[in-house]
Design an enzyme around this catalytic site. Structure first.
Site, PDB file in Angstrom:
ATOM      1  N   CYS A 162      12.280  37.938 -21.725  1.00  0.00           N
ATOM      2  CA  CYS A 162      11.476  39.189 -21.319  1.00  0.00           C
ATOM      3  C   CYS A 162      12.345  40.355 -20.744  1.00  0.00           C
ATOM      4  O   CYS A 162      11.774  41.237 -20.318  1.00  0.00           O
ATOM      5  CB  CYS A 162      10.530  38.763 -20.232  1.00  0.00           C
ATOM      6  SG  CYS A 162       9.481  37.535 -20.957  1.00  0.00           S
ATOM      7  N   HIS A 300       9.627  44.558 -12.628  1.00  0.00           N
ATOM      8  CA  HIS A 300       9.211  43.597 -13.680  1.00  0.00           C
ATOM      9  C   HIS A 300       8.307  42.745 -13.246  1.00  0.00           C
ATOM     10  O   HIS A 300       7.344  42.277 -14.184  1.00  0.00           O
ATOM     11  CB  HIS A 300      10.512  42.644 -13.843  1.00  0.00           C
ATOM     12  CG  HIS A 300      10.056  41.689 -14.806  1.00  0.00           C
ATOM     13  ND1 HIS A 300      10.204  41.771 -16.093  1.00  0.00           N
ATOM     14  CD2 HIS A 300      10.026  40.251 -14.829  1.00  0.00           C
ATOM     15  CE1 HIS A 300       9.827  40.666 -16.832  1.00  0.00           C
ATOM     16  NE2 HIS A 300       9.769  39.772 -15.978  1.00  0.00           N
ATOM     17  N   HIS A 336       1.767  41.471 -19.600  1.00  0.00           N
ATOM     18  CA  HIS A 336       3.112  41.389 -19.861  1.00  0.00           C
ATOM     19  C   HIS A 336       3.402  41.286 -21.448  1.00  0.00           C
ATOM     20  O   HIS A 336       3.026  40.353 -22.126  1.00  0.00           O
ATOM     21  CB  HIS A 336       3.655  39.881 -19.349  1.00  0.00           C
ATOM     22  CG  HIS A 336       5.176  39.688 -19.296  1.00  0.00           C
ATOM     23  ND1 HIS A 336       5.800  40.663 -19.838  1.00  0.00           N
ATOM     24  CD2 HIS A 336       5.525  38.679 -18.650  1.00  0.00           C
ATOM     25  CE1 HIS A 336       7.304  40.125 -19.800  1.00  0.00           C
ATOM     26  NE2 HIS A 336       7.300  38.980 -18.839  1.00  0.00           N
TER      27      HIS A 336
END
Length: 411
Positions: A162, A300, A336
């Protein structure tokens, strides 16, 4: 070192709440999220971030059918970025253009679909698609984009979990500075919602978000947060050396100023706040800045109970006594987007250089005291006195951390 300056000249994206930077940004400022119900094979109704772009805008029906969702997203975003940069496809120097696309994983979707199809034919492999190999190789999204654009320069993907969205831009900047290419199309994409495996895996970890209202399911920093909302999407950029951009009179969104990549080396999934803080601090030093020079930090934070706390702890060690630093989160709007996350989240903040408005983190009804950060923007935008530097955090499984800093362009 007297390195060439690298600037962003075009942005193309599709997100669960917008198919252009203008639409995406308007929804971020208006508090409009993009999470919706999704029927997932073997698991039933769940929630996810689904994109609603037009795949036939730049592809024929057969190309969409033969290719992959990640490839289609990449092609859409690449064309949109080139158009935004004012670079006609036919004028691109094909052998001097590089395509660098960050991904979390690739091939799961096609493999799951192929096995599901085989199950209807008693698993007779003669029905296995001859397109399976090109669909599932890791370089597929970049490869499909090079085929569509006719780009003959380097085209490959960067697997960085990610953290991959940031990594696409970082790698592209390095290739431009080395003189390997003259134009880079870069960023990150994700087709994650089309594989049941990722939903099942996060559910088994008790990390899959749930909420009666899908749009409130992604709740970074909220006391009631209960996991990740899985999303698809993509954001690709055109990067150029400053001299080249100025020569053609390009619009400049910002300048890549600093970056850093490191690894936790401590756990498969649990983030390490000390390593994250080191990554952030190193990127600031490389940019020749101080923490107080950063005006927006995009976190994040994925809305997992421990992960958000770990990142907050890391940020506190860096941004002490920084009254002009604002902190926000984009996953609260779109979930996400995995390999696309860092690239999309950066895009959502770039317009702040012009309007000085910082988009909020939404869905924070009760802020977790452990996640309380000075300058955290919650539920409504704020007007900053100045926005000269944006720091974008993007972290991933197996402990990879990436931080990217974009500065306001100054001649």
């Amino acid at each position: 070192m007297n390195l060439p300056r690298i600037v962003i000249t075009g942005v193309g994206l599709t997100a669960p709440n917008g198919n252009s930077l203008a639409e995406f940004r308007a929804n971020l400022l208006a508090g409009v999220g993009g999470i919706e119900p999704l029927e997932v094979r073997y698991m039933g109704p769940l929630i996810a971030g689904v994109c609603h772009y037009d795949p036939l805008k730049y592809q024929k029906k057969k190309e969409v059918r033969v290719g992959t969702r990640a490839g289609s997203i990449s092609i859409y975003c690449a064309h949109e970025a080139l158009a935004d940069a004012g670079i006609p496809v036919e004028s691109v120097a094909k052998d001097r253009t590089g395509i660098y696309i960050g991904i979390t994983e690739h091939g799961n979707v096609e493999t799951e679909n192929e096995i599901y199809s085989l199950s209807k034919y008693n698993y007779d492999t003669k029905f296995w698609s001859h397109y399976h190999n090109p669909r599932t190789v890791a370089n597929n999204p970049a490869g499909e984009t090079s085929l569509n654009l006719g780009v003959t320069g380097p085209a490959y993907t960067i697997g960085a979990a990610c953290a991959a969205g940031n990594m696409g831009l970082i790698h592209a900047a390095q290739m431009l500075r080395l003189g390997e290419v003259d134009l880079a199309i870069c960023g990150g994409v994700s087709e994650s919602i089309h594989t049941f495996g990722i939903f099942a895996a996060f559910k088994s970890q008790n990390a899959l978000a749930s909420h009666p209202d899908p749009k409130k399911a992604s709740r970074p920093f909220d006391l009631a947060r209960n996991g990740i909302v899985i999303s698809e999407g993509g954001a690709l950029y055109t990067l150029e050396r400053l001299d080249d951009a100025l020569k053609r009179g390009a619009k400049i969104y910002g300048e890549i100023s600093g970056y850093h990549v490191n690894s936790d080396a401590s756990d498969y999934v649990l983030p390490n706040p000390e390593r994250q803080a080191e990554c952030v601090a190193a990127s600031i030093r490389r940019a020749g800045l101080r923490p107080s020079d950063i005006h927006i930090v995009n976190t994040h934070a994925t809305a997992t109970p421990l992960g958000d706390v770990q990142e907050a702890d890391g940020l506190r060690t860096v941004f002490q006594d920084c009254p002009d630093t604002y902190i926000n989160n984009t996953k609260s709007f779109i979930g996400h987007a995995m390999g696309a996350a860092g690239a999309l989240e950066l895009a959502g903040n770039l317009p702040s250089f012009e309007d000085l408005v910082v988009h909020p983190t939404i869905n924070v009804d009760n802020l977790d005291p452990k996640c309380a950060l000075p300058g955290l923007v919650i539920n409504a935008p704020v007007k900053a006195k100045r926005v000269d530097a944006i720091l974008n955090n993007s972290f991933g499984m197996l402990g990879i951390n990436s931080t990217l800093i974009i500065k306001r362009y100054v001649a």
